[in-house]
Design an enzyme around this catalytic site. Structure first.
Site, PDB file in Angstrom:
ATOM      1  N   ARG A  69      46.561  15.809  53.332  1.00  0.00           N
ATOM      2  CA  ARG A  69      46.555  16.602  52.095  1.00  0.00           C
ATOM      3  C   ARG A  69      47.988  16.755  51.573  1.00  0.00           C
ATOM      4  NH1 ARG A  69      43.472  20.159  49.484  1.00  0.00           N
ATOM      5  NH2 ARG A  69      41.806  19.920  50.979  1.00  0.00           N
ATOM      6  N   ASN A 111      44.980  28.032  35.819  1.00  0.00           N
ATOM      7  CA  ASN A 111      43.653  27.450  36.061  1.00  0.00           C
ATOM      8  C   ASN A 111      42.605  28.146  35.195  1.00  0.00           C
ATOM      9  OD1 ASN A 111      41.614  25.939  37.533  1.00  0.00           O
ATOM     10  ND2 ASN A 111      41.129  27.818  38.634  1.00  0.00           N
ATOM     11  N   HIS A 113      38.670  29.112  35.451  1.00  0.00           N
ATOM     12  CA  HIS A 113      37.639  29.203  36.486  1.00  0.00           C
ATOM     13  C   HIS A 113      36.378  29.804  35.860  1.00  0.00           C
ATOM     14  CE1 HIS A 113      35.946  29.623  40.473  1.00  0.00           C
ATOM     15  NE2 HIS A 113      35.566  30.839  40.140  1.00  0.00           N
ATOM     16  N   SER A 140      37.473  32.835  33.460  1.00  0.00           N
ATOM     17  CA  SER A 140      38.785  33.486  33.584  1.00  0.00           C
ATOM     18  C   SER A 140      39.883  32.428  33.533  1.00  0.00           C
ATOM     19  CB  SER A 140      38.907  34.212  34.932  1.00  0.00           C
ATOM     20  OG  SER A 140      37.857  35.133  35.130  1.00  0.00           O
ATOM     21  N   GLU A 147      46.354  31.264  47.511  1.00  0.00           N
ATOM     22  CA  GLU A 147      44.989  31.693  47.849  1.00  0.00           C
ATOM     23  C   GLU A 147      44.046  31.299  46.712  1.00  0.00           C
ATOM     24  OE1 GLU A 147      42.520  35.779  48.716  1.00  0.00           O
ATOM     25  OE2 GLU A 147      44.697  35.867  48.700  1.00  0.00           O
ATOM     26  N   ASP A 149      41.746  30.810  43.751  1.00  0.00           N
ATOM     27  CA  ASP A 149      41.260  31.591  42.604  1.00  0.00           C
ATOM     28  C   ASP A 149      41.663  33.069  42.670  1.00  0.00           C
ATOM     29  OD1 ASP A 149      40.014  29.275  41.626  1.00  0.00           O
ATOM     30  OD2 ASP A 149      38.185  29.665  42.757  1.00  0.00           O
TER      31      ASP A 149
END
Ligand code: GRF
Length: 221
Positions: A69, A111, A113, A140, A147, A149
């Site tokens: 990753r 982001n 969401h 949102s 962490e 969202d």
């Protein structure tokens, strides 16, 4: 950051069809956003979102082609840095961003969401909202922190949950408000009126104690 002198440089991370990206492109085309999309980045080479920009502005790699990753995130981070983005918008990017990548672009990563955060972080938000019997659902726009969202929420848009809704019908209703929500939120970010410090959002120098709300005219209040 002062973006008045030149269009803001926006990078978009997307894994899917790219309707939120399209909304940003439309906002640029109509002059609602003083910005340019300097790159679209994806973990899915077949993502339709990629097709929305010229090939020289596309970056797509399969995570399985990297040994870890961290290695994928490093390559993504280097590609992002190479286009010097002022803002990086995750718009339907379905891969978790590692801590190092988030910290590398801290304060520039946002982001969208599909839930009324802090409710329903993660996946399958529409089905979970239905299963819980929610009367309202929504979307949102938030700053990204390591962490999932969990970053400070800038703005939200709400929709009613209707009798007989399926996850698909609810997702479609939410998507309709995602687009004006994202556009209005990015406009605000580019205006330099909004900053984030230690998880608290400041608008015009005042702390925001609850997210801004999108009204029916598509403006944030
Ligand atoms: C949107 O619902 C977004 O909130 C979620 O994934 C969906 C992406 O849609 N994270 P699109 O690719 O922008 O059309």
């Amino acid at each position: 950051m002062n973006h008045t002198a030149r269009p803001a440089r926006i990078a978009v991370l997307a894994s899917g069809r790219g309707s939120n990206l399209q909304c940003l492109l439309d906002g640029i085309a109509t002059g609602q956003l003083q910005a340019e999309i300097v790159g679209v980045f994806s973990d899915k080479p077949a993502a339709l979102a990629l097709q929305k920009v010229p090939s020289e502005r596309r970056w797509a790699r399969l995570p399985r082609d990297f040994e870890s990753r961290e290695a994928f995130d490093l390559a993504l981070g280097d590609a992002l840095d190479a286009c010097a983005p002022d803002w990086i918008i995750c718009a339907g990017y379905m891969r978790i961003l590692g801590t190092d990548l988030v910290q590398r672009f801290n304060g520039r990563l946002v982001n969208i969401h599909p839930s009324l955060l802090p409710l329903y972080k993660g996946l399958h938000t529409h089905a979970r909202a239905l299963a819980a019997g929610e009367a309202e659902h929504g979307a949102s726009v938030h700053f990204v922190v390591p962490e999932l969202d969990a970053g400070a929420v800038i703005a939200q848009a709400r929709v009613p949950v209707l009798a007989g809704d399926s996850p698909e019908s609810l997702a479609a209703r939410v998507l309709q408000v995602e687009h004006p929500l994202l556009l209005a939120s990015v406009q605000l970010l580019l205006s330099s009126r909004l900053t984030e410090q230690g998880g608290v959002i400041q608008l015009d120098g005042h702390s925001l104690f609850s997210p801004l709300r999108l009204d029916s005219a598509g403006t944030l209040a």
